[in-house]
Design a protein around this motif. Structure first.
Motif, PDB file in Angstrom:
ATOM      1  N   SER A  94      17.395  -5.716  -7.495  1.00  0.00           N
ATOM      2  CA  SER A  94      16.752  -4.913  -8.538  1.00  0.00           C
ATOM      3  C   SER A  94      16.877  -5.581  -9.903  1.00  0.00           C
ATOM      4  O   SER A  94      15.894  -5.691 -10.643  1.00  0.00           O
ATOM      5  CB  SER A  94      17.375  -3.518  -8.569  1.00  0.00           C
ATOM      6  N   ARG A  95      18.077  -6.031 -10.218  1.00  0.00           N
ATOM      7  CA  ARG A  95      18.287  -6.686 -11.517  1.00  0.00           C
ATOM      8  C   ARG A  95      17.589  -8.039 -11.573  1.00  0.00           C
ATOM      9  O   ARG A  95      16.913  -8.364 -12.545  1.00  0.00           O
ATOM     10  CB  ARG A  95      19.786  -6.860 -11.785  1.00  0.00           C
ATOM     11  N   LYS A  96      17.752  -8.830 -10.537  1.00  0.00           N
ATOM     12  CA  LYS A  96      17.214 -10.191 -10.549  1.00  0.00           C
ATOM     13  C   LYS A  96      15.686 -10.196 -10.618  1.00  0.00           C
ATOM     14  O   LYS A  96      15.086 -10.999 -11.314  1.00  0.00           O
ATOM     15  CB  LYS A  96      17.680 -10.948  -9.307  1.00  0.00           C
ATOM     16  N   LEU A  97      15.040  -9.292  -9.883  1.00  0.00           N
ATOM     17  CA  LEU A  97      13.577  -9.262  -9.837  1.00  0.00           C
ATOM     18  C   LEU A  97      12.989  -8.241 -10.799  1.00  0.00           C
ATOM     19  O   LEU A  97      11.772  -8.057 -10.833  1.00  0.00           O
ATOM     20  CB  LEU A  97      13.097  -8.987  -8.405  1.00  0.00           C
ATOM     21  N   ASP A  98      13.842  -7.558 -11.544  1.00  0.00           N
ATOM     22  CA  ASP A  98      13.416  -6.548 -12.514  1.00  0.00           C
ATOM     23  C   ASP A  98      12.463  -5.539 -11.863  1.00  0.00           C
ATOM     24  O   ASP A  98      11.346  -5.322 -12.321  1.00  0.00           O
ATOM     25  CB  ASP A  98      12.766  -7.205 -13.737  1.00  0.00           C
ATOM     26  N   MET A  99      12.932  -4.944 -10.773  1.00  0.00           N
ATOM     27  CA  MET A  99      12.130  -3.945 -10.068  1.00  0.00           C
ATOM     28  C   MET A  99      12.995  -2.758  -9.702  1.00  0.00           C
ATOM     29  O   MET A  99      14.207  -2.893  -9.532  1.00  0.00           O
ATOM     30  CB  MET A  99      11.475  -4.546  -8.818  1.00  0.00           C
ATOM     31  N   ASP A 100      12.366  -1.612  -9.635  1.00  0.00           N
ATOM     32  CA  ASP A 100      13.082  -0.420  -9.211  1.00  0.00           C
ATOM     33  C   ASP A 100      13.344  -0.501  -7.712  1.00  0.00           C
ATOM     34  O   ASP A 100      12.468  -0.882  -6.938  1.00  0.00           O
ATOM     35  CB  ASP A 100      12.261   0.840  -9.504  1.00  0.00           C
ATOM     36  N   VAL A 101      14.546  -0.140  -7.335  1.00  0.00           N
ATOM     37  CA  VAL A 101      14.942  -0.148  -5.929  1.00  0.00           C
ATOM     38  C   VAL A 101      15.607   1.180  -5.632  1.00  0.00           C
ATOM     39  O   VAL A 101      16.440   1.653  -6.399  1.00  0.00           O
ATOM     40  CB  VAL A 101      15.923  -1.303  -5.627  1.00  0.00           C
ATOM     41  N   VAL A 102      15.237   1.773  -4.529  1.00  0.00           N
ATOM     42  CA  VAL A 102      15.909   2.970  -4.042  1.00  0.00           C
ATOM     43  C   VAL A 102      16.712   2.547  -2.822  1.00  0.00           C
ATOM     44  O   VAL A 102      16.153   2.085  -1.828  1.00  0.00           O
ATOM     45  CB  VAL A 102      14.893   4.079  -3.667  1.00  0.00           C
ATOM     46  N   ASN A 103      18.023   2.671  -2.915  1.00  0.00           N
ATOM     47  CA  ASN A 103      18.897   2.298  -1.813  1.00  0.00           C
ATOM     48  C   ASN A 103      19.319   3.577  -1.112  1.00  0.00           C
ATOM     49  O   ASN A 103      20.070   4.370  -1.656  1.00  0.00           O
ATOM     50  CB  ASN A 103      20.120   1.543  -2.343  1.00  0.00           C
ATOM     51  N   GLY A 156      16.000 -11.312  -1.330  1.00  0.00           N
ATOM     52  CA  GLY A 156      15.202 -11.453  -2.545  1.00  0.00           C
ATOM     53  C   GLY A 156      14.138 -12.528  -2.412  1.00  0.00           C
ATOM     54  O   GLY A 156      12.994 -12.345  -2.846  1.00  0.00           O
ATOM     55  N   ASN A 157      14.495 -13.654  -1.801  1.00  0.00           N
ATOM     56  CA  ASN A 157      13.509 -14.720  -1.582  1.00  0.00           C
ATOM     57  C   ASN A 157      12.359 -14.236  -0.700  1.00  0.00           C
ATOM     58  O   ASN A 157      11.194 -14.576  -0.940  1.00  0.00           O
ATOM     59  CB  ASN A 157      14.170 -15.947  -0.960  1.00  0.00           C
ATOM     60  N   THR A 158      12.667 -13.444   0.303  1.00  0.00           N
ATOM     61  CA  THR A 158      11.619 -12.918   1.176  1.00  0.00           C
ATOM     62  C   THR A 158      10.752 -11.904   0.433  1.00  0.00           C
ATOM     63  O   THR A 158       9.538 -11.861   0.613  1.00  0.00           O
ATOM     64  CB  THR A 158      12.234 -12.305   2.453  1.00  0.00           C
ATOM     65  N   ILE A 159      11.351 -11.101  -0.425  1.00  0.00           N
ATOM     66  CA  ILE A 159      10.582 -10.151  -1.240  1.00  0.00           C
ATOM     67  C   ILE A 159       9.610 -10.905  -2.148  1.00  0.00           C
ATOM     68  O   ILE A 159       8.434 -10.547  -2.239  1.00  0.00           O
ATOM     69  CB  ILE A 159      11.526  -9.236  -2.051  1.00  0.00           C
ATOM     70  N   VAL A 160      10.085 -11.949  -2.790  1.00  0.00           N
ATOM     71  CA  VAL A 160       9.217 -12.751  -3.660  1.00  0.00           C
ATOM     72  C   VAL A 160       8.062 -13.335  -2.837  1.00  0.00           C
ATOM     73  O   VAL A 160       6.897 -13.278  -3.250  1.00  0.00           O
ATOM     74  CB  VAL A 160      10.014 -13.867  -4.367  1.00  0.00           C
ATOM     75  N   GLN A 161       8.378 -13.868  -1.677  1.00  0.00           N
ATOM     76  CA  GLN A 161       7.343 -14.424  -0.784  1.00  0.00           C
ATOM     77  C   GLN A 161       6.321 -13.350  -0.422  1.00  0.00           C
ATOM     78  O   GLN A 161       5.109 -13.598  -0.451  1.00  0.00           O
ATOM     79  CB  GLN A 161       8.003 -14.981   0.472  1.00  0.00           C
ATOM     80  N   ALA A 162       6.772 -12.160  -0.088  1.00  0.00           N
ATOM     81  CA  ALA A 162       5.869 -11.072   0.307  1.00  0.00           C
ATOM     82  C   ALA A 162       4.961 -10.665  -0.848  1.00  0.00           C
ATOM     83  O   ALA A 162       3.756 -10.457  -0.664  1.00  0.00           O
ATOM     84  CB  ALA A 162       6.674  -9.871   0.798  1.00  0.00           C
ATOM     85  N   ILE A 163       5.535 -10.558  -2.035  1.00  0.00           N
ATOM     86  CA  ILE A 163       4.753 -10.158  -3.214  1.00  0.00           C
ATOM     87  C   ILE A 163       3.709 -11.226  -3.535  1.00  0.00           C
ATOM     88  O   ILE A 163       2.545 -10.922  -3.799  1.00  0.00           O
ATOM     89  CB  ILE A 163       5.676  -9.872  -4.407  1.00  0.00           C
ATOM     90  N   GLU A 164       4.115 -12.485  -3.507  1.00  0.00           N
ATOM     91  CA  GLU A 164       3.172 -13.573  -3.788  1.00  0.00           C
ATOM     92  C   GLU A 164       2.076 -13.646  -2.735  1.00  0.00           C
ATOM     93  O   GLU A 164       0.919 -13.890  -3.060  1.00  0.00           O
ATOM     94  CB  GLU A 164       3.924 -14.901  -3.890  1.00  0.00           C
ATOM     95  N   ARG A 165       2.441 -13.420  -1.499  1.00  0.00           N
ATOM     96  CA  ARG A 165       1.453 -13.444  -0.412  1.00  0.00           C
ATOM     97  C   ARG A 165       0.390 -12.360  -0.585  1.00  0.00           C
ATOM     98  O   ARG A 165      -0.755 -12.526  -0.193  1.00  0.00           O
ATOM     99  CB  ARG A 165       2.169 -13.289   0.919  1.00  0.00           C
ATOM    100  N   MET A 166       0.795 -11.259  -1.204  1.00  0.00           N
ATOM    101  CA  MET A 166      -0.148 -10.171  -1.465  1.00  0.00           C
ATOM    102  C   MET A 166      -0.952 -10.411  -2.746  1.00  0.00           C
ATOM    103  O   MET A 166      -1.754  -9.564  -3.144  1.00  0.00           O
ATOM    104  CB  MET A 166       0.601  -8.839  -1.574  1.00  0.00           C
ATOM    105  N   GLY A 167      -0.692 -11.547  -3.384  1.00  0.00           N
ATOM    106  CA  GLY A 167      -1.424 -11.871  -4.607  1.00  0.00           C
ATOM    107  C   GLY A 167      -0.782 -11.314  -5.852  1.00  0.00           C
ATOM    108  O   GLY A 167      -1.362 -11.346  -6.925  1.00  0.00           O
ATOM    109  N   GLY A 168       0.428 -10.824  -5.724  1.00  0.00           N
ATOM    110  CA  GLY A 168       1.131 -10.259  -6.861  1.00  0.00           C
ATOM    111  C   GLY A 168       2.000 -11.285  -7.553  1.00  0.00           C
ATOM    112  O   GLY A 168       2.088 -12.443  -7.148  1.00  0.00           O
ATOM    113  N   SER A 169       2.639 -10.825  -8.593  1.00  0.00           N
ATOM    114  CA  SER A 169       3.516 -11.692  -9.381  1.00  0.00           C
ATOM    115  C   SER A 169       4.668 -10.841  -9.895  1.00  0.00           C
ATOM    116  O   SER A 169       4.541  -9.642 -10.079  1.00  0.00           O
ATOM    117  CB  SER A 169       2.725 -12.281 -10.553  1.00  0.00           C
ATOM    118  N   LEU A 170       5.767 -11.485 -10.146  1.00  0.00           N
ATOM    119  CA  LEU A 170       6.931 -10.786 -10.697  1.00  0.00           C
ATOM    120  C   LEU A 170       7.060 -10.994 -12.192  1.00  0.00           C
ATOM    121  O   LEU A 170       8.055 -10.659 -12.785  1.00  0.00           O
ATOM    122  CB  LEU A 170       8.207 -11.271  -9.994  1.00  0.00           C
ATOM    123  N   GLU A 171       6.045 -11.528 -12.813  1.00  0.00           N
ATOM    124  CA  GLU A 171       6.085 -11.753 -14.267  1.00  0.00           C
ATOM    125  C   GLU A 171       5.534 -10.581 -15.009  1.00  0.00           C
ATOM    126  O   GLU A 171       4.753  -9.830 -14.612  1.00  0.00           O
ATOM    127  CB  GLU A 171       5.300 -13.008 -14.600  1.00  0.00           C
TER     128      GLU A 171
END
Length: 168
Positions: free
Chosen positions: A10-19, A153-168
């Motif tokens: 959550s902190r590293k990718l600056d995204m909300d996470v529900v655990n 986290g690396n897999t989450i980034v891969q999934a987001i990028e694959r969907m055409g998204g960005s974490l910026e």
């Protein structure tokens, strides 16, 4: 809880996470899976291998739980994870891993293009002594959670990028 892998991500990718870690009680029961499926989400990390009491129970519930989430959320990435520390009951670790791989392969065979598999054993691979990353033979310590956060986290980034998204 701030050092659980979900919080680190959550902190590293600056995204909300529900655990919704149920402390050993998450066993993919139908009411819980239906509740989870009712939640608004953009990604789902399916990580309950350790909580299933035995391989037979895991086989009975894992794919069913995946199918419930996928039916409610047909387009989100779903990440399937096996237990990270196979030293805990190693005789059943491979059997359990195969069950999760079977869920993954069934999803792929059904045409699911947004499902990911992480072999939890890879989090500690090549490290000195798996027991250095868990507190009690089961639960990760801070270093274990950090290593898990890196892999997931690396897999989450891969999934987001694959969907055409960005974490910026």
């Amino acid at each position: 809880p701030g050092l659980a892998y979900s919080n680190i991500i959550s902190r590293k990718l600056d995204m909300d996470v529900v655990n919704l870690g149920f402390s050993g009680n998450a066993k993919a029961e139908l009411p819980i899976m239906n509740y989870l499926a009712s939640l608004e989400m953009s990604l789902f990390v399916y990580d309950y291998d350790h909580n299933a009491p035995n391989p037979e129970y895991l086989a009975e519930t894992h794919k069913r739980g995946f199918d419930i989430i996928r039916a409610a959320h047909p387009d989100i990435p779903i990440i399937l994870i096996t237990r990270p520390n196979v030293a805990t009951n190693p005789s059943k670790a491979e059997e359990r891993k195969k069950i999760i791989i079977d869920t993954y392969r069934a999803a792929l065979d059904a045409g699911d293009k947004n499902v990911y598999y992480i072999d939890g054993e890879s989090f500690f691979l090549g490290m000195e002594g798996e027991s250095d990353f868990v507190i009690d033979g089961v639960h990760p310590n801070d270093v274990g959670y950090y290593l898990m956060a890196e892999g997931i986290g690396n897999t989450i980034v891969q999934a987001i990028e694959r969907m055409g998204g960005s974490l910026e």
